[in-house]
Design a protein around this motif. Sequence first.
Motif, PDB file in Angstrom:
ATOM      1  N   PHE A   1       1.187   8.756   0.303  1.00 22.53           N
ATOM      2  CA  PHE A   1      -0.086   9.974   0.275  1.00 22.53           C
ATOM      3  C   PHE A   1       0.078  10.834   1.251  1.00 22.53           C
ATOM      4  O   PHE A   1      -0.463  11.209   2.013  1.00 22.53           O
ATOM      5  CB  PHE A   1      -1.452   9.540  -0.343  1.00 22.53           C
ATOM      6  CG  PHE A   1      -2.305  10.298  -1.729  1.00 22.53           C
ATOM      7  CD1 PHE A   1      -2.020  10.674  -2.590  1.00 22.53           C
ATOM      8  CD2 PHE A   1      -3.033  11.093  -0.433  1.00 22.53           C
ATOM      9  CE1 PHE A   1      -3.078  10.980  -3.455  1.00 22.53           C
ATOM     10  CE2 PHE A   1      -3.622  12.202  -1.616  1.00 22.53           C
ATOM     11  CZ  PHE A   1      -3.353  11.955  -2.947  1.00 22.53           C
TER      12      PHE A   1
ATOM     13  N   TYR B   1      -5.350  11.611  -6.927  1.00 23.79           N
ATOM     14  CA  TYR B   1      -5.872  10.234  -6.409  1.00 23.79           C
ATOM     15  C   TYR B   1      -6.319   8.650  -7.610  1.00 23.79           C
ATOM     16  O   TYR B   1      -6.241   7.859  -6.733  1.00 23.79           O
ATOM     17  CB  TYR B   1      -7.368  11.074  -6.130  1.00 23.79           C
ATOM     18  CG  TYR B   1      -7.511  11.880  -4.995  1.00 23.79           C
ATOM     19  CD1 TYR B   1      -7.636  11.643  -3.153  1.00 23.79           C
ATOM     20  CD2 TYR B   1      -6.874  13.058  -4.941  1.00 23.79           C
ATOM     21  CE1 TYR B   1      -7.169  12.966  -2.843  1.00 23.79           C
ATOM     22  CE2 TYR B   1      -6.784  14.617  -3.856  1.00 23.79           C
ATOM     23  CZ  TYR B   1      -7.082  13.876  -2.595  1.00 23.79           C
ATOM     24  OH  TYR B   1      -6.830  14.288  -2.077  1.00 23.79           O
ATOM     25  N   GLU B   2      -6.646   9.083  -8.522  1.00 22.31           N
ATOM     26  CA  GLU B   2      -6.869   8.313  -9.492  1.00 22.31           C
ATOM     27  C   GLU B   2      -4.934   7.405 -10.002  1.00 22.31           C
ATOM     28  O   GLU B   2      -5.176   6.170  -9.381  1.00 22.31           O
ATOM     29  CB  GLU B   2      -6.869   8.821 -11.136  1.00 22.31           C
ATOM     30  CG  GLU B   2      -7.477   7.656 -12.007  1.00 22.31           C
ATOM     31  CD  GLU B   2      -7.308   8.625 -13.394  1.00 22.31           C
ATOM     32  OE1 GLU B   2      -7.857   7.458 -14.183  1.00 22.31           O
ATOM     33  OE2 GLU B   2      -6.764   9.418 -13.916  1.00 22.31           O
TER      34      GLU B   2
ATOM     35  N   MET C   1       0.828  -0.908  -0.151  1.00 20.01           N
ATOM     36  CA  MET C   1       0.206  -0.380   0.159  1.00 20.01           C
ATOM     37  C   MET C   1       1.188   1.307   0.522  1.00 20.01           C
ATOM     38  O   MET C   1       1.982   1.154   1.061  1.00 20.01           O
ATOM     39  CB  MET C   1      -0.619   0.257   0.977  1.00 20.01           C
ATOM     40  CG  MET C   1      -2.099   0.861   1.083  1.00 20.01           C
ATOM     41  SD  MET C   1      -2.929   0.968   0.150  1.00 20.01           S
ATOM     42  CE  MET C   1      -4.415  -0.476   1.027  1.00 20.01           C
TER      43      MET C   1
ATOM     44  N   ASP D   1      -4.704  13.171 -12.382  1.00 19.23           N
ATOM     45  CA  ASP D   1      -4.813  13.017 -10.597  1.00 19.23           C
ATOM     46  C   ASP D   1      -4.260  11.518  -9.989  1.00 19.23           C
ATOM     47  O   ASP D   1      -4.036  11.251  -9.766  1.00 19.23           O
ATOM     48  CB  ASP D   1      -6.661  12.673 -10.887  1.00 19.23           C
ATOM     49  CG  ASP D   1      -6.895  12.829  -9.485  1.00 19.23           C
ATOM     50  OD1 ASP D   1      -7.390  13.051  -8.852  1.00 19.23           O
ATOM     51  OD2 ASP D   1      -8.755  12.438 -10.150  1.00 19.23           O
TER      52      ASP D   1
ATOM     53  N   ARG E   1      -3.198   6.944  -7.217  1.00 18.59           N
ATOM     54  CA  ARG E   1      -3.573   6.091  -5.748  1.00 18.59           C
ATOM     55  C   ARG E   1      -4.434   5.000  -6.303  1.00 18.59           C
ATOM     56  O   ARG E   1      -3.980   4.104  -5.676  1.00 18.59           O
ATOM     57  CB  ARG E   1      -3.360   7.079  -4.795  1.00 18.59           C
ATOM     58  CG  ARG E   1      -3.749   6.333  -3.245  1.00 18.59           C
ATOM     59  CD  ARG E   1      -3.757   7.467  -2.113  1.00 18.59           C
ATOM     60  NE  ARG E   1      -5.149   7.615  -2.427  1.00 18.59           N
ATOM     61  CZ  ARG E   1      -5.337   8.075  -1.123  1.00 18.59           C
ATOM     62  NH1 ARG E   1      -5.165   8.422   0.426  1.00 18.59           N
ATOM     63  NH2 ARG E   1      -7.020   9.200  -0.955  1.00 18.59           N
ATOM     64  N   SER E   2      -4.909   5.045  -6.634  1.00 20.48           N
ATOM     65  CA  SER E   2      -6.144   4.277  -6.653  1.00 20.48           C
ATOM     66  C   SER E   2      -5.620   2.856  -7.637  1.00 20.48           C
ATOM     67  O   SER E   2      -5.406   2.016  -7.807  1.00 20.48           O
ATOM     68  CB  SER E   2      -7.127   5.055  -7.128  1.00 20.48           C
ATOM     69  OG  SER E   2      -8.525   4.097  -7.934  1.00 20.48           O
ATOM     70  N   MET E   3      -4.910   3.390  -9.280  1.00 21.44           N
ATOM     71  CA  MET E   3      -4.403   2.248  -9.656  1.00 21.44           C
ATOM     72  C   MET E   3      -3.240   2.200  -9.731  1.00 21.44           C
ATOM     73  O   MET E   3      -2.589   0.761 -10.096  1.00 21.44           O
ATOM     74  CB  MET E   3      -3.932   3.306 -11.360  1.00 21.44           C
ATOM     75  CG  MET E   3      -5.778   3.662 -11.901  1.00 21.44           C
ATOM     76  SD  MET E   3      -5.538   4.158 -13.289  1.00 21.44           S
ATOM     77  CE  MET E   3      -4.961   2.136 -14.069  1.00 21.44           C
TER      78      MET E   3
ATOM     79  N   ASP F   1       0.845  14.401  -3.920  1.00 25.45           N
ATOM     80  CA  ASP F   1      -0.078  14.639  -4.485  1.00 25.45           C
ATOM     81  C   ASP F   1       0.284  16.283  -4.371  1.00 25.45           C
ATOM     82  O   ASP F   1       0.115  17.047  -3.506  1.00 25.45           O
ATOM     83  CB  ASP F   1      -1.958  15.106  -3.495  1.00 25.45           C
ATOM     84  CG  ASP F   1      -2.818  16.067  -4.080  1.00 25.45           C
ATOM     85  OD1 ASP F   1      -2.390  16.807  -4.738  1.00 25.45           O
ATOM     86  OD2 ASP F   1      -3.589  16.054  -3.125  1.00 25.45           O
TER      87      ASP F   1
ATOM     88  N   GLU G   1      -1.915   1.871  -5.851  1.00 18.96           N
ATOM     89  CA  GLU G   1      -1.380   1.908  -4.164  1.00 18.96           C
ATOM     90  C   GLU G   1      -0.445   0.884  -4.040  1.00 18.96           C
ATOM     91  O   GLU G   1       0.274   0.603  -3.085  1.00 18.96           O
ATOM     92  CB  GLU G   1      -2.035   2.008  -3.873  1.00 18.96           C
ATOM     93  CG  GLU G   1      -3.897   0.929  -3.990  1.00 18.96           C
ATOM     94  CD  GLU G   1      -4.984   0.755  -2.749  1.00 18.96           C
ATOM     95  OE1 GLU G   1      -4.650   1.899  -2.146  1.00 18.96           O
ATOM     96  OE2 GLU G   1      -5.613   0.404  -2.984  1.00 18.96           O
ATOM     97  N   HIS G   2      -0.514  -0.652  -5.054  1.00 17.87           N
ATOM     98  CA  HIS G   2      -0.216  -1.570  -4.790  1.00 17.87           C
ATOM     99  C   HIS G   2       1.590  -1.324  -5.624  1.00 17.87           C
ATOM    100  O   HIS G   2       2.396  -2.431  -5.530  1.00 17.87           O
ATOM    101  CB  HIS G   2      -0.712  -2.976  -4.916  1.00 17.87           C
ATOM    102  CG  HIS G   2      -1.920  -2.806  -4.164  1.00 17.87           C
ATOM    103  ND1 HIS G   2      -1.377  -3.206  -2.587  1.00 17.87           N
ATOM    104  CD2 HIS G   2      -2.910  -3.015  -4.325  1.00 17.87           C
ATOM    105  CE1 HIS G   2      -2.788  -2.926  -2.163  1.00 17.87           C
ATOM    106  NE2 HIS G   2      -3.943  -2.700  -3.275  1.00 17.87           N
TER     107      HIS G   2
END
Length: 207
Positions: free
Chosen positions: A4, A158-159, A1, A156, A161-163, A173, A165-166
């Motif tokens: 951020f 946040y995007e 993980m 983005d 991190r979403s895609m 940011d 994060e692993h």
Amino acid sequence: MSQFFQIHPDNPQHRLIVQAVDIVKSGGVIAYPTDSAYALGCHIGDKAAVDRIRRIRRLDDKHNFTLVCRDLSELGVYAKVSNSSYRLLKNNTPGAYTFILPASAEVPRRLMHPKRREIGMRVPENNIALALLEELNEPLMSTTLILPGDDMPMTDPYEIRSMLEHEVDLVIDGGFCGFEPTTVVNMIDDVPQLIREGKGDPEPFRE
């Protein structure tokens, strides 16, 4: 993980910059803002981290990585710069340019094209990137954050991190930093050759 960090684009928090650089020094891969787009970065000497970036972007061994430097003097350690090239570089850094230059002996061979001793170099005009480089005290090995199958960089955080994060250890940011690529100039010879027109003004490098 991944971690951020929200870092102020004009006044980067020193505490977070130090933590980000510690992640780089310990072998981490970071997603960070530049003056043209978000990028992936890692320590210049860490082969495992470079290999992770290759896997994320599905890059082959012919991909030219870029060394992101804090200033022109640091760039001069890793590239061979003629007097005429130096004047052009001085007038156009920092800025959204990538310069292809002859690599010095300081550049690890695995970061270069397998048949040519050359390297992409840039000095970004972005406060977060420059703060990272100042604290790191050496260049970041870097490549634009474009995922396989995409034509444009990710914009983005946040995007990101979403895609990823692993896949990465840290996402910074720094707000929206655009999605236009750098202007690429080949300066292997004394006559600059415009390879790609991007965010940086191409006029100083036109024949």
